[in-house]
Design a protein around this motif. Structure first.
Motif, PDB file in Angstrom:
ATOM      1  N   GLN B   6       1.078  -1.366   0.038  1.00 12.08           N
ATOM      2  CA  GLN B   6       0.387   0.550  -0.350  1.00 12.08           C
ATOM      3  C   GLN B   6       0.821   0.675   0.022  1.00 12.08           C
ATOM      4  OE1 GLN B   6      -2.854  -1.978   3.206  1.00 12.08           O
ATOM      5  NE2 GLN B   6      -3.735   0.439   2.512  1.00 12.08           N
ATOM      6  N   SER B   7       0.643   2.641  -0.800  1.00  7.76           N
ATOM      7  CA  SER B   7       1.356   2.932  -0.958  1.00  7.76           C
ATOM      8  C   SER B   7       0.342   4.744  -0.601  1.00  7.76           C
ATOM      9  CB  SER B   7       1.844   3.666  -1.653  1.00  7.76           C
ATOM     10  OG  SER B   7       1.603   3.434  -2.919  1.00  7.76           O
ATOM     11  N   THR B  20      -5.772  10.011  -3.091  1.00  8.12           N
ATOM     12  CA  THR B  20      -6.097   8.863  -3.827  1.00  8.12           C
ATOM     13  C   THR B  20      -4.751   7.686  -2.697  1.00  8.12           C
ATOM     14  OG1 THR B  20      -6.277   9.464  -5.550  1.00  8.12           O
ATOM     15  CG2 THR B  20      -5.318   7.994  -5.910  1.00  8.12           C
ATOM     16  N   ARG B  22      -3.594   4.003  -2.078  1.00  6.84           N
ATOM     17  CA  ARG B  22      -3.068   2.731  -4.059  1.00  6.84           C
ATOM     18  C   ARG B  22      -2.775   1.728  -3.316  1.00  6.84           C
ATOM     19  NH1 ARG B  22      -0.747   7.283  -5.476  1.00  6.84           N
ATOM     20  NH2 ARG B  22      -1.866   8.433  -7.022  1.00  6.84           N
ATOM     21  N   CYS B  23      -3.184   0.136  -4.056  1.00  2.59           N
ATOM     22  CA  CYS B  23      -3.544  -1.383  -3.508  1.00  2.59           C
ATOM     23  C   CYS B  23      -2.399  -1.903  -4.479  1.00  2.59           C
ATOM     24  CB  CYS B  23      -4.029  -0.869  -2.662  1.00  2.59           C
ATOM     25  SG  CYS B  23      -4.055  -2.923  -2.312  1.00  2.59           S
ATOM     26  N   LYS B  24      -1.534  -2.833  -3.988  1.00  2.00           N
ATOM     27  CA  LYS B  24      -0.741  -3.878  -5.083  1.00  2.00           C
ATOM     28  C   LYS B  24      -1.217  -4.981  -4.110  1.00  2.00           C
ATOM     29  CE  LYS B  24       3.098  -5.713  -7.174  1.00  2.00           C
ATOM     30  NZ  LYS B  24       2.342  -6.097  -8.846  1.00  2.00           N
ATOM     31  N   TRP B  34     -10.994  -3.084   0.295  1.00  2.00           N
ATOM     32  CA  TRP B  34     -10.529  -2.672   1.108  1.00  2.00           C
ATOM     33  C   TRP B  34     -10.923  -1.848   2.585  1.00  2.00           C
ATOM     34  CZ3 TRP B  34      -7.075   1.207   0.197  1.00  2.00           C
ATOM     35  CH2 TRP B  34      -6.134   1.171  -1.245  1.00  2.00           C
ATOM     36  N   PHE B  74      -3.028  -3.974  -9.630  1.00  2.00           N
ATOM     37  CA  PHE B  74      -3.605  -2.654  -8.664  1.00  2.00           C
ATOM     38  C   PHE B  74      -5.098  -2.254  -8.198  1.00  2.00           C
ATOM     39  CE2 PHE B  74      -1.799   1.828  -8.187  1.00  2.00           C
ATOM     40  CZ  PHE B  74      -2.507   2.222  -8.788  1.00  2.00           C
ATOM     41  N   SER B  75      -4.958  -1.160  -7.801  1.00  2.00           N
ATOM     42  CA  SER B  75      -6.780  -0.751  -7.687  1.00  2.00           C
ATOM     43  C   SER B  75      -5.870   0.503  -6.346  1.00  2.00           C
ATOM     44  CB  SER B  75      -6.678  -1.797  -5.724  1.00  2.00           C
ATOM     45  OG  SER B  75      -8.430  -1.440  -5.686  1.00  2.00           O
ATOM     46  N   THR B  76      -6.671   1.800  -6.817  1.00  2.00           N
ATOM     47  CA  THR B  76      -6.868   2.696  -6.000  1.00  2.00           C
ATOM     48  C   THR B  76      -8.582   2.919  -5.167  1.00  2.00           C
ATOM     49  OG1 THR B  76      -8.205   3.985  -7.693  1.00  2.00           O
ATOM     50  CG2 THR B  76      -5.237   4.130  -7.592  1.00  2.00           C
ATOM     51  N   LYS B  78     -10.829   6.649  -4.231  1.00  2.00           N
ATOM     52  CA  LYS B  78     -10.247   7.796  -4.352  1.00  2.00           C
ATOM     53  C   LYS B  78     -11.735   8.596  -3.357  1.00  2.00           C
ATOM     54  CE  LYS B  78      -9.271   9.494  -7.527  1.00  2.00           C
ATOM     55  NZ  LYS B  78      -8.906   9.944  -9.462  1.00  2.00           N
ATOM     56  N   CYS B  92      -5.667  -2.180   2.941  1.00  2.00           N
ATOM     57  CA  CYS B  92      -6.347  -3.464   1.689  1.00  2.00           C
ATOM     58  C   CYS B  92      -5.899  -4.862   1.847  1.00  2.00           C
ATOM     59  CB  CYS B  92      -5.487  -2.745   0.173  1.00  2.00           C
ATOM     60  SG  CYS B  92      -5.528  -3.705  -1.071  1.00  2.00           S
TER      61      CYS B  92
END
Lengths: 115, 117
Positions: B6-7, B20, B22-24, B34, B74-76, B78, B92
């Motif tokens: 996560q970032s 935003t 982010r997740c991998k 989430w 990848f997922s976001t 927002k 995540c």
């Protein structure tokens, strides 16, 4: 809707002792999964143990074991030979078996292991 | 395995700004979740995807929140515009859903601590 109740907000125990954390849940379903997750101060959520409702045998993972009472809708976690690294928040969680992977969490129990 | 990534790990923003997250997910996992953690509401599911398709978004608070999963890695999430009450830790998680009533464990990322001033 499913609900998960953890009635012990905080607990503490001496190192090397055994401690049991309580969890009850409410559901009308017959097939489901139950989990215990640990959240240390680092806030990482770590799986401790899981139980499938159709299995009568209680799950065990090294020093961690559960007492699963399906009729009573009870799912307690026993930690044997407790260690300082066991200090964390512990969350009980429920997942319905079919069609939805949503985890429903309890409010957590803060466990402190005293040296 | 790298685990769920996560970032950012921490985000501080001002009310009204877009945020935003982010997740991998773990490679090979086909479900992504989430969750939000607050003192008042505990851990609650916001939305989850299976094979990149949203399955349950009933936990998304309101139209200010949106989530996407453009591909399997990848997922976001927002928030636009952000509000102070959105301050929380956002997790995540990913799992391998095998179907037919079988489920794998959800593995969580380290979380993003969001503070909205």
């Amino acid at each position: 809707a499913q609900t998960v109740t953890q009635s012990q907000p905080e607990m503490s125990v001496q190192e090397a002792e055994t401690v049991t954390l309580s969890c009850t849940y409410d559901t009308s379903e017959n097939n489901y999964y139950l989990f215990w997750y640990k959240q240390p101060p680092s806030r990482q959520m770590i799986l401790v143990i899981r139980q499938e409702a159709y299995k009568q045998q209680n799950a065990t993972e090294n020093r961690f074991s559960v007492n699963f009472q399906k009729a009573a809708k009870s799912f307690s976690l026993k930690i044997s030979d407790s260690q300082l690294g066991d200090t964390a928040m512990y969350f009980c969680a429920f997942m319905f078996n079919f069609g939805n992977e949503k985890l429903t969490f309890g409010t957590g129990t803060r466990l402190t292991i005293i040296p | 395995d790298a685990g769920v990534i996560q970032s950012p790990r921490h985000e501080v923003t001002e009310m009204g700004q877009e945020v935003t997250l982010r997740c991998k997910p773990i490679s090979g996992h086909n479900s992504l979740f989430w969750y939000r953690q607050t003192m008042m509401r505990g851990l609650e599911l916001l939305i989850y995807f299976n094979n990149n398709v949203p399955i349950d978004d009933s936990g998304m608070p309101e139209d200010r929140f949106s989530a996407k999963m453009p591909n399997a890695s990848f997922s976001t999430l927002k928030i636009q515009p952000s509000e102070p009450r959105d301050s929380a830790v956002y997790f995540c998680a990913s799992s391998l859903a095998r179907g037919g009533g079988s489920t794998d464990t959800q593995y969580f990322g380290p979380g993003t601590r969001l503070t909205v001033l």
